[in-house]
Design a protein around this motif. Structure first.
Motif, PDB file in Angstrom:
ATOM      1  N   SER A 136      23.701  28.941  27.534  1.00 38.98           N
ATOM      2  CA  SER A 136      23.415  30.108  27.172  1.00 38.98           C
ATOM      3  C   SER A 136      22.238  30.194  26.201  1.00 38.98           C
ATOM      4  O   SER A 136      21.763  31.255  25.946  1.00 38.98           O
ATOM      5  CB  SER A 136      24.657  30.626  26.154  1.00 38.98           C
ATOM      6  N   LYS A 137      21.845  29.112  25.842  1.00 36.68           N
ATOM      7  CA  LYS A 137      20.748  29.141  24.913  1.00 36.68           C
ATOM      8  C   LYS A 137      19.350  28.896  25.611  1.00 36.68           C
ATOM      9  O   LYS A 137      18.199  28.697  25.108  1.00 36.68           O
ATOM     10  CB  LYS A 137      20.710  28.130  23.778  1.00 36.68           C
ATOM     11  N   LEU A 138      19.596  28.828  27.061  1.00 38.42           N
ATOM     12  CA  LEU A 138      18.239  28.168  27.858  1.00 38.42           C
ATOM     13  C   LEU A 138      17.835  29.471  28.937  1.00 38.42           C
ATOM     14  O   LEU A 138      18.997  30.170  29.386  1.00 38.42           O
ATOM     15  CB  LEU A 138      18.770  26.904  28.687  1.00 38.42           C
ATOM     16  N   ARG A 139      16.790  29.372  29.176  1.00 42.58           N
ATOM     17  CA  ARG A 139      16.073  30.356  30.007  1.00 42.58           C
ATOM     18  C   ARG A 139      16.015  29.697  31.378  1.00 42.58           C
ATOM     19  O   ARG A 139      14.637  29.408  31.827  1.00 42.58           O
ATOM     20  CB  ARG A 139      14.910  30.938  29.696  1.00 42.58           C
ATOM     21  N   ILE A 140      16.937  28.821  31.857  1.00 41.04           N
ATOM     22  CA  ILE A 140      16.894  28.157  33.144  1.00 41.04           C
ATOM     23  C   ILE A 140      17.660  28.729  34.263  1.00 41.04           C
ATOM     24  O   ILE A 140      18.917  28.717  33.920  1.00 41.04           O
ATOM     25  CB  ILE A 140      17.199  26.716  32.899  1.00 41.04           C
ATOM     26  N   ARG A 141      17.496  28.894  35.331  1.00 37.04           N
ATOM     27  CA  ARG A 141      18.448  29.243  36.268  1.00 37.04           C
ATOM     28  C   ARG A 141      19.263  28.230  37.079  1.00 37.04           C
ATOM     29  O   ARG A 141      20.465  28.728  37.108  1.00 37.04           O
ATOM     30  CB  ARG A 141      17.733  30.196  37.221  1.00 37.04           C
ATOM     31  N   TYR A 142      18.863  27.213  37.411  1.00 34.67           N
ATOM     32  CA  TYR A 142      19.683  26.195  38.201  1.00 34.67           C
ATOM     33  C   TYR A 142      19.572  24.891  37.285  1.00 34.67           C
ATOM     34  O   TYR A 142      18.501  24.408  36.746  1.00 34.67           O
ATOM     35  CB  TYR A 142      18.918  26.057  39.324  1.00 34.67           C
ATOM     36  N   PHE A 143      20.693  24.057  37.320  1.00 29.82           N
ATOM     37  CA  PHE A 143      20.835  22.908  36.680  1.00 29.82           C
ATOM     38  C   PHE A 143      21.369  21.807  37.734  1.00 29.82           C
ATOM     39  O   PHE A 143      22.344  22.179  38.492  1.00 29.82           O
ATOM     40  CB  PHE A 143      21.775  22.861  35.497  1.00 29.82           C
ATOM     41  N   PRO A 144      21.027  20.675  37.717  1.00 36.32           N
ATOM     42  CA  PRO A 144      21.317  19.717  38.601  1.00 36.32           C
ATOM     43  C   PRO A 144      22.903  19.058  38.168  1.00 36.32           C
ATOM     44  O   PRO A 144      22.954  19.098  37.063  1.00 36.32           O
ATOM     45  CB  PRO A 144      20.410  18.454  38.705  1.00 36.32           C
ATOM     46  N   VAL A 145      23.885  18.993  39.252  1.00 37.10           N
ATOM     47  CA  VAL A 145      24.853  18.477  38.756  1.00 37.10           C
ATOM     48  C   VAL A 145      25.110  16.968  39.193  1.00 37.10           C
ATOM     49  O   VAL A 145      24.823  16.647  40.511  1.00 37.10           O
ATOM     50  CB  VAL A 145      26.249  19.341  39.604  1.00 37.10           C
ATOM     51  N   LEU A 146      25.618  16.011  38.404  1.00 34.38           N
ATOM     52  CA  LEU A 146      25.857  14.564  38.924  1.00 34.38           C
ATOM     53  C   LEU A 146      27.239  14.128  38.528  1.00 34.38           C
ATOM     54  O   LEU A 146      27.947  14.581  38.102  1.00 34.38           O
ATOM     55  CB  LEU A 146      24.982  13.873  37.751  1.00 34.38           C
ATOM     56  N   ASP A 147      27.373  13.080  39.539  1.00 38.31           N
ATOM     57  CA  ASP A 147      28.848  12.753  39.558  1.00 38.31           C
ATOM     58  C   ASP A 147      29.164  11.538  38.643  1.00 38.31           C
ATOM     59  O   ASP A 147      28.039  11.392  37.764  1.00 38.31           O
ATOM     60  CB  ASP A 147      29.262  12.221  41.039  1.00 38.31           C
ATOM     61  N   ASN A 148      30.086  10.787  38.372  1.00 43.04           N
ATOM     62  CA  ASN A 148      30.453   9.933  37.428  1.00 43.04           C
ATOM     63  C   ASN A 148      29.525   8.684  37.547  1.00 43.04           C
ATOM     64  O   ASN A 148      29.294   7.860  36.518  1.00 43.04           O
ATOM     65  CB  ASN A 148      31.916   9.427  37.677  1.00 43.04           C
ATOM     66  N   ASN A 149      28.661   8.541  38.668  1.00 43.90           N
ATOM     67  CA  ASN A 149      27.651   7.487  38.911  1.00 43.90           C
ATOM     68  C   ASN A 149      26.472   7.912  38.506  1.00 43.90           C
ATOM     69  O   ASN A 149      25.314   7.207  39.106  1.00 43.90           O
ATOM     70  CB  ASN A 149      27.946   6.922  40.120  1.00 43.90           C
ATOM     71  N   ASP A 150      26.188   9.282  37.911  1.00 46.19           N
ATOM     72  CA  ASP A 150      24.964   9.882  37.720  1.00 46.19           C
ATOM     73  C   ASP A 150      24.169  10.106  39.163  1.00 46.19           C
ATOM     74  O   ASP A 150      22.943  10.024  38.954  1.00 46.19           O
ATOM     75  CB  ASP A 150      24.176   9.031  36.791  1.00 46.19           C
ATOM     76  N   CYS A 151      24.777  10.144  40.003  1.00 48.59           N
ATOM     77  CA  CYS A 151      24.179  10.688  41.458  1.00 48.59           C
ATOM     78  C   CYS A 151      24.297  12.213  41.509  1.00 48.59           C
ATOM     79  O   CYS A 151      25.424  12.712  41.121  1.00 48.59           O
ATOM     80  CB  CYS A 151      24.836   9.857  42.523  1.00 48.59           C
ATOM     81  N   TYR A 152      23.223  12.464  42.220  1.00 46.59           N
ATOM     82  CA  TYR A 152      23.135  14.055  42.170  1.00 46.59           C
ATOM     83  C   TYR A 152      24.111  14.471  43.220  1.00 46.59           C
ATOM     84  O   TYR A 152      24.353  13.761  44.723  1.00 46.59           O
ATOM     85  CB  TYR A 152      21.452  14.335  42.859  1.00 46.59           C
ATOM     86  N   VAL A 153      24.827  15.838  43.026  1.00 45.34           N
ATOM     87  CA  VAL A 153      25.828  16.243  44.237  1.00 45.34           C
ATOM     88  C   VAL A 153      25.495  17.670  44.509  1.00 45.34           C
ATOM     89  O   VAL A 153      25.958  18.343  45.491  1.00 45.34           O
ATOM     90  CB  VAL A 153      27.240  16.179  43.627  1.00 45.34           C
ATOM     91  N   GLY A 154      24.824  18.249  43.514  1.00 47.16           N
ATOM     92  CA  GLY A 154      24.479  19.794  43.897  1.00 47.16           C
ATOM     93  C   GLY A 154      23.745  20.621  42.763  1.00 47.16           C
ATOM     94  O   GLY A 154      23.439  19.887  41.734  1.00 47.16           O
ATOM     95  N   MET A 155      23.626  21.946  42.884  1.00 47.63           N
ATOM     96  CA  MET A 155      22.902  22.760  41.760  1.00 47.63           C
ATOM     97  C   MET A 155      23.847  23.803  41.389  1.00 47.63           C
ATOM     98  O   MET A 155      24.518  24.528  42.305  1.00 47.63           O
ATOM     99  CB  MET A 155      21.475  23.199  42.444  1.00 47.63           C
ATOM    100  N   MET A 156      23.813  23.852  40.138  1.00 47.40           N
ATOM    101  CA  MET A 156      24.552  25.019  39.478  1.00 47.40           C
ATOM    102  C   MET A 156      23.719  25.885  38.692  1.00 47.40           C
ATOM    103  O   MET A 156      22.804  25.802  38.087  1.00 47.40           O
ATOM    104  CB  MET A 156      25.683  24.322  38.568  1.00 47.40           C
ATOM    105  N   SER A 157      24.184  27.209  39.067  1.00 45.82           N
ATOM    106  CA  SER A 157      23.325  28.261  38.363  1.00 45.82           C
ATOM    107  C   SER A 157      24.520  28.813  37.027  1.00 45.82           C
ATOM    108  O   SER A 157      25.672  28.880  37.185  1.00 45.82           O
ATOM    109  CB  SER A 157      23.200  29.510  38.987  1.00 45.82           C
ATOM    110  N   GLN A 158      23.820  29.569  36.199  1.00 43.81           N
ATOM    111  CA  GLN A 158      24.628  30.064  35.154  1.00 43.81           C
ATOM    112  C   GLN A 158      25.738  31.175  35.463  1.00 43.81           C
ATOM    113  O   GLN A 158      26.860  31.234  35.218  1.00 43.81           O
ATOM    114  CB  GLN A 158      23.795  30.917  34.133  1.00 43.81           C
ATOM    115  N   ARG A 159      25.539  31.753  36.678  1.00 45.33           N
ATOM    116  CA  ARG A 159      26.354  32.892  37.422  1.00 45.33           C
ATOM    117  C   ARG A 159      27.623  32.017  37.884  1.00 45.33           C
ATOM    118  O   ARG A 159      28.774  32.390  37.816  1.00 45.33           O
ATOM    119  CB  ARG A 159      25.733  33.276  38.402  1.00 45.33           C
ATOM    120  N   ASN A 160      27.127  30.786  38.618  1.00 44.85           N
ATOM    121  CA  ASN A 160      28.516  29.798  39.020  1.00 44.85           C
ATOM    122  C   ASN A 160      29.559  29.701  37.724  1.00 44.85           C
ATOM    123  O   ASN A 160      30.835  29.743  38.190  1.00 44.85           O
ATOM    124  CB  ASN A 160      28.085  28.609  39.341  1.00 44.85           C
TER     125      ASN A 160
END
Length: 546
Positions: free
Chosen positions: A273-297
């Motif tokens: 809520s404090k950031l002006r970024i639309r999308y953020f990477p989502v990582l699993d428990n091994n810090d591997c990339y699994v997807g992109m998340m938006s604030q709307r999600n």
């Protein structure tokens, strides 16, 4: 659609665990949908004996229903390689309708982030003719970007030295313009092609699909000059060639904000809520990339559907129950404070055990009870009614239990005593473990109380437990969140309870509730074995009167 969780109360007893397993089985049979039994605490010795007896695995442990990022419908957008061209990165964003892409390694570790804004900024601000070589751009990227073909040279090589030159000048000017390693964009003029190679060009891009003469091809091979033939004109090639640069040269590497699938949504919301970024990477428990998340999600989270068995009090429910959607309640206790979003199926009957209610539901729907389910249901009834000795036990409980015992092929007395003996193995447990074996919290009008029940077939064992628990209760009280703590030491054989208590006014409450003069920290209650019917109601009534 998510599975629906069927779960009992915290510090689950045999009824809580077995009812969750059996009701999930019942709902799957009736609806064909996926209902999953879960538990809100560790399995005690008695319950584990029952599960082992009938070959059933313990339900999955759920510590909280607070939504996590794994519950968010984030986008499974494929990450890109650091070597991919800016052009292909843009096409990937266009096709995926997303403005940010993660740059990842072969092992799906985050290397950086590239956005449409990063690409636009580069195209508008970059004026360095050597940018392509500084980025060590693969010649394969250049050929692909220009819709061309490498006809001389190794596609694995990189343009790593020199500048970009557009040879739109007279051949006499070649000497002052082209230096060693340059990439030269030119047309079909073989003289200019020849001079570019002789001046040490690292690559020549021949436009408008012009044919390359054998002589030019031979000179290029001898000089180690790459030749790319493109169907585009010189202007278009010059305009597009910087699009071949690998994203690793433009991507942002520092300050990347990502989130793990196990992080709580509430915590993530507070951060984004404090950031002006639309999308953020989502990582699993091994810090591997699994997807992109938006604030709307984060605003569109599907609530976890939950069926509560053997309780309906918020204080006894799994943490985060307020974030879930309770869709059913099957219980045999008093009606309390669980609130629901919509009208629900709520079945509460004044019986000795929730498992009795579930067995009746099987009968009502005409669903055959298989031996394993019968064994679990019967065990739960024997446990909750102390083998029909508890005042909460009704003729229905006993009748149903005996029918179930026949189906399961067990002898009631032998099985019940084996269960109780398994549950009585308390010697190696810590005071904290013993206190929380079967512990419930209740709210009166002016105070909160916690009442734990410890059952055993041995008077000596209960005496040892008493010596352990009293000091523990005194120490635990300030941090318990309750005003008073009680422990029922219930002797199954004698059908009696010694009630331990600590807390301000606890002694007066006990005296008023049971009309008996207690010692400093306990009172003996012959004939008392039921927490629900013989202890909770008198305690709450006494508290309300003080």
């Amino acid at each position: 659609m998510k599975s629906t969780i069927v779960i009992g109360h915290k510090n689950p007893d045999t009824d809580s665990i077995c009812s969750a397993i059996c009701y999930a089985h019942f709902k799957r049979a009736v609806t064909g949908e996926n209902y999953v039994p879960c538990r809100a605490g560790e399995v005690n010795n008695e319950t584990q004996y029952v599960l082992d007896k009938f070959g059933v695995e313990p339900p999955e442990l759920i510590e909280s229903l607070e939504p996590r990022i794994s519950d968010v419908q984030f986008r499974e957008v494929e990450g890109i390689s650091p070597q991919i061209s800016l052009k292909r990165a843009w096409e990937h964003m266009r096709d995926s309708n997303i403005q940010s892409l993660p740059v990842i390694t072969k092992r799906k570790k985050i290397r950086g982030i590239i956005t449409l804004g990063d690409e636009a900024r580069f195209y508008l601000e970059d004026q360095d003719p050597r940018a392509l070589s500084k980025a060590s751009t693969p010649f394969a990227n250049i050929a692909t970007t220009l819709w061309g073909e490498i006809i001389v040279g190794d596609p694995e090589l990189k343009f790593s030295k020199g500048k970009i030159v557009v040879a739109a000048f007279h051949p006499s000017m070649m000497e002052d313009t082209i230096t060693e390693g340059d990439l030269v964009i030119l047309g079909s003029n073989t003289e200019i092609q020849k001079q570019a190679i002789e001046r040490g060009a690292g690559c020549i891009v021949i436009c408008v699909g012009s044919k390359v003469t054998p002589a030019i091809r031979k000179r290029a091979e001898e000089s180690g000059c790459v030749i790319i033939v493109s169907p585009m004109d010189i202007y278009t090639c010059a305009k597009l060639i910087t699009h071949s640069m690998p994203v690793s040269h433009v991507m942002r590497k520092d300050g990347i904000i990502s989130f793990n699938t196990d992080e709580l949504v509430a915590d993530v919301k507070a951060t984004v809520s404090k950031l002006r970024i639309r999308y953020f990477p989502v990582l699993d428990n091994n810090d591997c990339y699994v997807g992109m998340m938006s604030q709307r999600n984060l605003l569109n989270i599907e609530r976890q559907k939950v069926v509560l068995v053997d309780h309906n009090e918020k204080g006894q429910a799994v943490d985060g129950i307020g974030s879930a959607e309770v869709v059913e309640v099957i219980d045999h206790h008093r009606i309390d404070s669980v609130e629901t979003i919509n009208p629900i199926y709520f079945r509460a009957q004044p019986l000795g055990c929730t498992a009795t209610i579930i067995a009746l539901m099987y009968r009502e729907k005409g669903i055959e009870i298989e031996p394993t389910i019968a064994g679990l249901l019967c065990s739960a009834i024997l446990s909750d009614t102390l083998m029909f000795r508890s005042p909460t036990c009704t003729p229905i409980d006993e009748s149903v239990a005996r029918e179930l015992a026949d189906i399961a092929g067990i002898k009631i007395k032998e099985h019940a005593m084996a269960m109780f003996n398994a549950g009585s193995r308390l010697g190696r447990k810590t005071p904290d473990e013993i206190f929380h074996i079967d512990c419930k919290r209740f709210n009166a009008a002016t105070a909160a109380i916690t009442v734990s029940q410890v059952t055993s077939v041995s008077e000596k064992e209960l005496e040892k437990v008493k010596r352990k628990l009293l000091p523990y209760m005194e120490k635990q009280l300030p941090n318990s969140g309750s005003d008073m703590l009680f422990v029922m030491l219930t002797n199954i054989i004698d059908q009696s309870t010694e009630l331990l208590f600590v807390g301000q006014n606890a002694k007066a409450v006990v005296q008023s509730a049971f009309h008996s003069e207690p010692d400093n920290d306990s009172v003996f209650l012959p004939g008392v074995v039921s927490r629900k019917k013989q202890v909770i109601a008198p305690l709450i009534a006494a508290i309300d009167e003080l």
